[in-house]
Design a protein around this motif. Structure first.
Motif, PDB file in Angstrom:
ATOM      1  N   ASN A  97      -2.271  90.402  81.826  1.00 58.85           N
ATOM      2  CA  ASN A  97      -3.205  89.400  82.371  1.00 58.85           C
ATOM      3  C   ASN A  97      -4.670  89.717  82.067  1.00 58.85           C
ATOM      4  O   ASN A  97      -5.552  88.929  82.377  1.00 58.85           O
ATOM      5  CB  ASN A  97      -2.991  89.232  83.887  1.00 58.85           C
ATOM      6  N   THR A 402      -0.429  82.627  79.181  1.00 57.32           N
ATOM      7  CA  THR A 402      -0.055  81.753  80.292  1.00 57.32           C
ATOM      8  C   THR A 402       1.475  81.755  80.394  1.00 57.32           C
ATOM      9  O   THR A 402       2.162  82.226  79.477  1.00 57.32           O
ATOM     10  CB  THR A 402      -0.521  80.315  80.009  1.00 57.32           C
ATOM     11  N   GLU A 403       1.987  81.190  81.469  1.00 55.42           N
ATOM     12  CA  GLU A 403       3.450  81.158  81.639  1.00 55.42           C
ATOM     13  C   GLU A 403       4.109  80.442  80.457  1.00 55.42           C
ATOM     14  O   GLU A 403       5.125  80.889  79.928  1.00 55.42           O
ATOM     15  CB  GLU A 403       3.821  80.455  82.956  1.00 55.42           C
ATOM     16  N   VAL A 427      -4.487  76.506  75.999  1.00 56.51           N
ATOM     17  CA  VAL A 427      -5.281  77.677  76.422  1.00 56.51           C
ATOM     18  C   VAL A 427      -6.768  77.335  76.330  1.00 56.51           C
ATOM     19  O   VAL A 427      -7.551  77.613  77.242  1.00 56.51           O
ATOM     20  CB  VAL A 427      -4.934  78.918  75.553  1.00 56.51           C
ATOM     21  N   SER A 430      -7.934  75.340  79.204  1.00 53.83           N
ATOM     22  CA  SER A 430      -7.752  75.891  80.559  1.00 53.83           C
ATOM     23  C   SER A 430      -9.102  76.277  81.168  1.00 53.83           C
ATOM     24  O   SER A 430     -10.117  76.370  80.473  1.00 53.83           O
ATOM     25  CB  SER A 430      -6.807  77.097  80.522  1.00 53.83           C
TER      26      SER A 430
END
Ligand SMILES: Cc1cc2nc3c(=O)[nH]c(=O)nc-3n(C[C@H](O)[C@H](O)[C@H](O)COP(=O)(O)OP(=O)(O)OC[C@H]3O[C@@H](n4cnc5c(N)ncnc54)[C@H](O)[C@@H]3O)c2cc1C
Length: 548
Positions: A97, A402-403, A427, A430
């Protein structure tokens, strides 16, 4: 290709010494320690911290709890094998992360050059309109004709090793080097195009000349008839080294797919600074690796038993293999071999002065972008190499994994090019991690231009350069700012003409005098000066040493 000699199979529980606890020494020790749990590995670090030039310093500022000032490297550029391996290591250490990317269409991906006559910032073209502006400026004016001429001419070298300047001037005239390439070399090597070896820095260009006799023709043919089926395939192929990494370190992410996904992200950064990387490796070293801090090595020589003897302030020890990752001039100060001392003394290093500047609460940069570089034609008495707009990068960076991205990159299904693009765009769209306004930039000065100077400029002189640059070039006066001036002395090896011969001699002398039990990693005599190059060389050499 790894130049390391595999340890003889008779050596079972080898003792390995590593000189330097920067990213190169740490990653080498990590890989070798994991691959060979029965080896004992000792990392000698002269200071009281690991990380070397990678140093992200948290600093108090008036408008936030703290901000990170990078005192050395800050970005991992491009999709490279080394970057992929580092991202996998961070994943293994549960730090996925912290990985952020700057999308190719993000504002921070615009780059500027300082124009010589107007002293204006001119954007490196990324669209038709910016191309028109670029070739209307003295910086790019000579390019269209030079490129056309290059396309229709046969170019052959004399067979002698050439500088960047000689090679590219033969192809495109002086303008390309003086106005453009010199700026790029200032940014990467803090070095001079008229001494850097094209074969050491851009070996591919020399190969292309051999094959096609024109770089332009080669590029056009490649664009038209293009990439090999391997590059086009939706199912990405791994290089030999990455395939080996996959086999030995079982990454959770599919490395081939990750590489395709990352092609939309020319820059990778870490939340909290690049210092998170060496820290994570140091925190996760296997139990057979020990770091000796404040070690002061006084000699290195072959021992009578065929090993390598290191003497340091707490005693002396013999190793089956020693890996040096430090500046070779420093290595030359304590290695006993006169022949290696002589080779090492011939590698020049450049020094860089860095000034981290922070303006709270407002963005005073009039343009968005990664920053600007100063080409040779625009250099003046300030000896400015370039300015990095850190706050732009920090505002443009987005968490990469991201997931949806993780799901795609861990699935065994083939991913289509459209899906990679869609994931990249998601992305990019985001939410930013940092929204508060501030300005953070880093000035880089000197490099080869400090070669004949006994002293670096004082902090007051640097402050004047910073203020003048904001007034006259960035065109945005600066006041109420925080500044920290530091230096990276003898930091970057200069891959000048002759460097490749010196590299060859050093590895040969290691074979003849140390029976191959001394190897070179880091920025000198290995794979390159960037962090990904250093990590890749650590991986390849650790596996070769271990005979895997
Ligand atoms: C100003 C600057 C900006 C840069 N920016 C980027 C960037 O944005 N991206 C990028 O990819 N690369 C960048 N680089 C290059 C990057 O810094 C190097 O690739 C990387 O730090 C090399 O790591 P290393 O471990 O080989 O060497 P170092 O970081 O130099 O580490 C060597 C270690 O050895 C220790 N040591 C030295 N002498 C001895 C001794 N005698 N005994 C024991 N230990 C010793 C040192 O204390 C240090 O910890 C930059 C370099 C500089 C100088």
């Amino acid at each position: 290709m790894s130049l390391v000699s595999t340890l003889p199979s008779t050596v079972q529980d080898a003792n390995v010494g590593v000189i330097g606890g920067g990213i190169s020494g740490l990653s080498f020790a990590y890989f070798l320690g994991k691959l060979k749990p029965n080896y004992r590995i000792k990392v000698f670090e002269q200071s009281d911290r690991t990380g070397g030039y990678i140093y992200s310093q948290p600093t108090q500022v008036p408008d936030a709890k703290s901000t990170v000032l990078e005192k050395g490297p800050r970005t991992l550029r491009g999709v490279s094998e080394g970057t992929l391996i580092m991202l996998d290591l961070l994943d293994k250490f549960q730090l996925q992360n912290t990985i952020m990317g700057v999308h190719k269409n993000a504002p921070a991906n615009k780059k500027y050059l300082l124009s010589p006559s107007s002293k204006k910032l001119v954007q490196v073209p990324d669209s038709f309109s910016s191309l028109v502006r670029f070739i209307s400026d003295p910086l790019g004016r000579s390019l269209p004709v030079a490129m056309g001429r290059e396309f229709f001419t046969i170019h052959r070298g004399t067979g002698k090793e050439e500088t960047m300047d000689q090679f590219f001037s033969r192809h495109f005239g002086k303008g390309l080097c003086d106005n453009i390439l010199s700026a790029v070399m200032h940014g990467i090597y803090a070095a001079d195009v008229s001494t850097l070896s094209v074969k050491a820095v851009m070996p591919r260009m020399v190969e292309i000349e051999h094959k096609s006799a024109s770089i332009g023709r080669y590029a056009v043919l490649k664009a038209l008839f293009g990439s090999s089926s391997k590059e086009k395939s939706d199912k990405p192929q791994l290089s030999t080294s990455l395939a080996k990494y996959q086999e030995l370190f079982s990454p959770r992410l599919d490395l081939g797919k990750t590489s395709k996904f990352l092609s939309s992200f020319p820059m990778t950064v870490l939340k909290g600074g690049l210092g998170g990387l060496p820290k994570a490796i140091a925190d996760n070293l296997p139990p057979n690796v020990e770091v000796v801090y404040n070690s002061d090595i006084t000699s290195l020589e072959p021992s009578s038993t065929g090993k390598v003897k290191i003497t340091y302030k707490d005693g002396s020890e013999e190793f089956d293999h020693v890996r040096s990752t430090i500046n070779v001039q420093k290595l030359g100060s304590f290695i006993k071999s006169p022949e290696l001392k002589e080779v090492f003394s011939k590698v020049p290093y450049s020094s860089v002065v860095l000034a981290n500047v922070y303006v709270p609460q407002k963005n005073i940069l009039p343009v968005s972008g990664f920053g600007f570089l100063v080409p040779k034609a625009s250099v003046d008495e300030s000896k400015l190499l370039g300015v990095i707009f850190d706050s732009e990068v920090e505002h443009s960076a987005r968490p990469l994994f991201t997931e949806a991205v993780k799901k795609e990159l861990t699935s065994s299904e083939v991913t289509s090019p459209e899906r990679y693009k869609q994931l990249g765009d998601e992305v990019l769209a985001s939410d930013p991690v940092i929204t508060r306004p501030y300005t953070k930039v880093t000035f880089m000065l000197g490099g080869y231009m400090y070669d004949n100077e006994n002293e670096f400029p004082t902090s007051t002189e640097i402050k004047n350069i910073v203020e003048n640059t904001f007034n006259n070039i960035i065109k945005s006066p600066i006041s109420d700012y925080h500044i920290e001036v530091g230096s990276a002395r003898d930091a970057i090896p200069q891959y000048n003409v002759g460097y490749l011969d010196l590299k060859d001699q050093a590895w040969k002398l290691s074979k003849s005098q140390f029976n191959g039990a001394l190897s070179f990693g880091g920025m000198t005599f290995a794979d390159g000066v960037g962090v990904p190059d250093c990590v890749m060389s650590s991986f390849k050499d650790a596996t070769k040493l271990a005979g895997l």
